[in-house]
Design a protein around this motif. Sequence first.
Motif, PDB file in Angstrom:
ATOM      1  N   GLN A  23      29.701 -32.061  26.119  1.00 31.46           N
ATOM      2  CA  GLN A  23      29.166 -32.844  24.945  1.00 31.46           C
ATOM      3  C   GLN A  23      27.808 -32.904  25.037  1.00 31.46           C
ATOM      4  O   GLN A  23      27.007 -33.037  26.058  1.00 31.46           O
ATOM      5  N   ARG A  24      27.159 -33.220  23.795  1.00 28.28           N
ATOM      6  CA  ARG A  24      25.546 -33.306  23.829  1.00 28.28           C
ATOM      7  C   ARG A  24      25.061 -34.461  24.869  1.00 28.28           C
ATOM      8  O   ARG A  24      25.558 -35.535  24.721  1.00 28.28           O
ATOM      9  N   THR A  34      23.420 -29.220  27.795  1.00 26.53           N
ATOM     10  CA  THR A  34      23.918 -28.147  27.015  1.00 26.53           C
ATOM     11  C   THR A  34      23.509 -28.448  25.565  1.00 26.53           C
ATOM     12  O   THR A  34      23.509 -29.495  24.982  1.00 26.53           O
ATOM     13  N   ARG A  35      23.026 -27.213  24.821  1.00 28.45           N
ATOM     14  CA  ARG A  35      22.487 -27.396  23.554  1.00 28.45           C
ATOM     15  C   ARG A  35      23.431 -26.757  22.303  1.00 28.45           C
ATOM     16  O   ARG A  35      23.467 -26.932  21.229  1.00 28.45           O
ATOM     17  N   PHE A  36      24.095 -25.747  23.127  1.00 31.17           N
ATOM     18  CA  PHE A  36      25.158 -24.894  22.057  1.00 31.17           C
ATOM     19  C   PHE A  36      26.489 -24.590  22.573  1.00 31.17           C
ATOM     20  O   PHE A  36      26.471 -24.470  24.010  1.00 31.17           O
ATOM     21  N   VAL A  37      27.484 -24.355  22.132  1.00 31.45           N
ATOM     22  CA  VAL A  37      28.806 -23.650  22.786  1.00 31.45           C
ATOM     23  C   VAL A  37      28.511 -22.484  21.947  1.00 31.45           C
ATOM     24  O   VAL A  37      28.176 -22.182  20.737  1.00 31.45           O
ATOM     25  N   PRO A  46      38.134 -19.214  17.508  1.00 38.84           N
ATOM     26  CA  PRO A  46      38.719 -20.439  16.997  1.00 38.84           C
ATOM     27  C   PRO A  46      38.452 -21.761  17.927  1.00 38.84           C
ATOM     28  O   PRO A  46      38.423 -22.703  17.291  1.00 38.84           O
ATOM     29  N   ILE A  47      38.460 -21.471  18.966  1.00 35.22           N
ATOM     30  CA  ILE A  47      38.175 -22.622  19.971  1.00 35.22           C
ATOM     31  C   ILE A  47      36.820 -23.128  19.833  1.00 35.22           C
ATOM     32  O   ILE A  47      36.473 -24.390  19.703  1.00 35.22           O
ATOM     33  N   ALA A  48      35.729 -22.196  19.774  1.00 35.36           N
ATOM     34  CA  ALA A  48      34.354 -22.760  19.487  1.00 35.36           C
ATOM     35  C   ALA A  48      34.183 -23.153  18.188  1.00 35.36           C
ATOM     36  O   ALA A  48      33.216 -24.058  17.930  1.00 35.36           O
ATOM     37  N   THR A  55      32.472 -32.177  20.122  1.00 37.15           N
ATOM     38  CA  THR A  55      31.344 -32.465  21.139  1.00 37.15           C
ATOM     39  C   THR A  55      30.179 -32.770  20.552  1.00 37.15           C
ATOM     40  O   THR A  55      29.092 -33.361  21.016  1.00 37.15           O
ATOM     41  N   GLY A  56      29.980 -32.652  19.279  1.00 34.85           N
ATOM     42  CA  GLY A  56      28.719 -32.782  18.147  1.00 34.85           C
ATOM     43  C   GLY A  56      27.831 -31.639  18.682  1.00 34.85           C
ATOM     44  O   GLY A  56      26.730 -31.856  18.118  1.00 34.85           O
TER      45      GLY A  56
END
Length: 151
Positions: A23-24, A34-37, A46-48, A55-56
């Motif tokens: 999460q952000r 973390t800033r990106f997935v 599909p998951i991303a 997560t935002g």
Amino acid sequence: MPSPGHPGQRPPGHHLPRVALPQRGAHQGSGGLTRFVAGMEMGGIPIATVMPQLTGLPTVFVRKQAKEHGTGKSAEGGPVDGRRIVVIEDVVTTGGALLASCRQLRADGAKIDSVVCAIDREQGGRENLAVEALRLRAALTRRDLESSLPA
């Protein structure tokens, strides 16, 4: 009708483990927040795609190989240089495709120390990723799936 051994055949009331989602501001790796997935082509996409809703965090999509035409980028959807990224994959076996993509993302300036997958087939992927300082977090493992089947 589900095939023999299909996860839908687990006993009523049986619950499989859950993985904590990044999460952000909540997932802090060894080098920051973390800033990106990043969704791996094809299975991780599909998951991303759902991850921003949960997560935002914004999402980038990672090609297995950069195209020679168009943008020529290995990741589409935003800049990765200097950003902490969690890479998302559907199934991890040996981790070969993940390693190649993580190397390319790192070469592009991304900071990666975690990979999240739906299923770890437990065939060496976790160990292979660890050699390159990548921690695998799996929602399910082969062992989880096998233990959920009725005897």
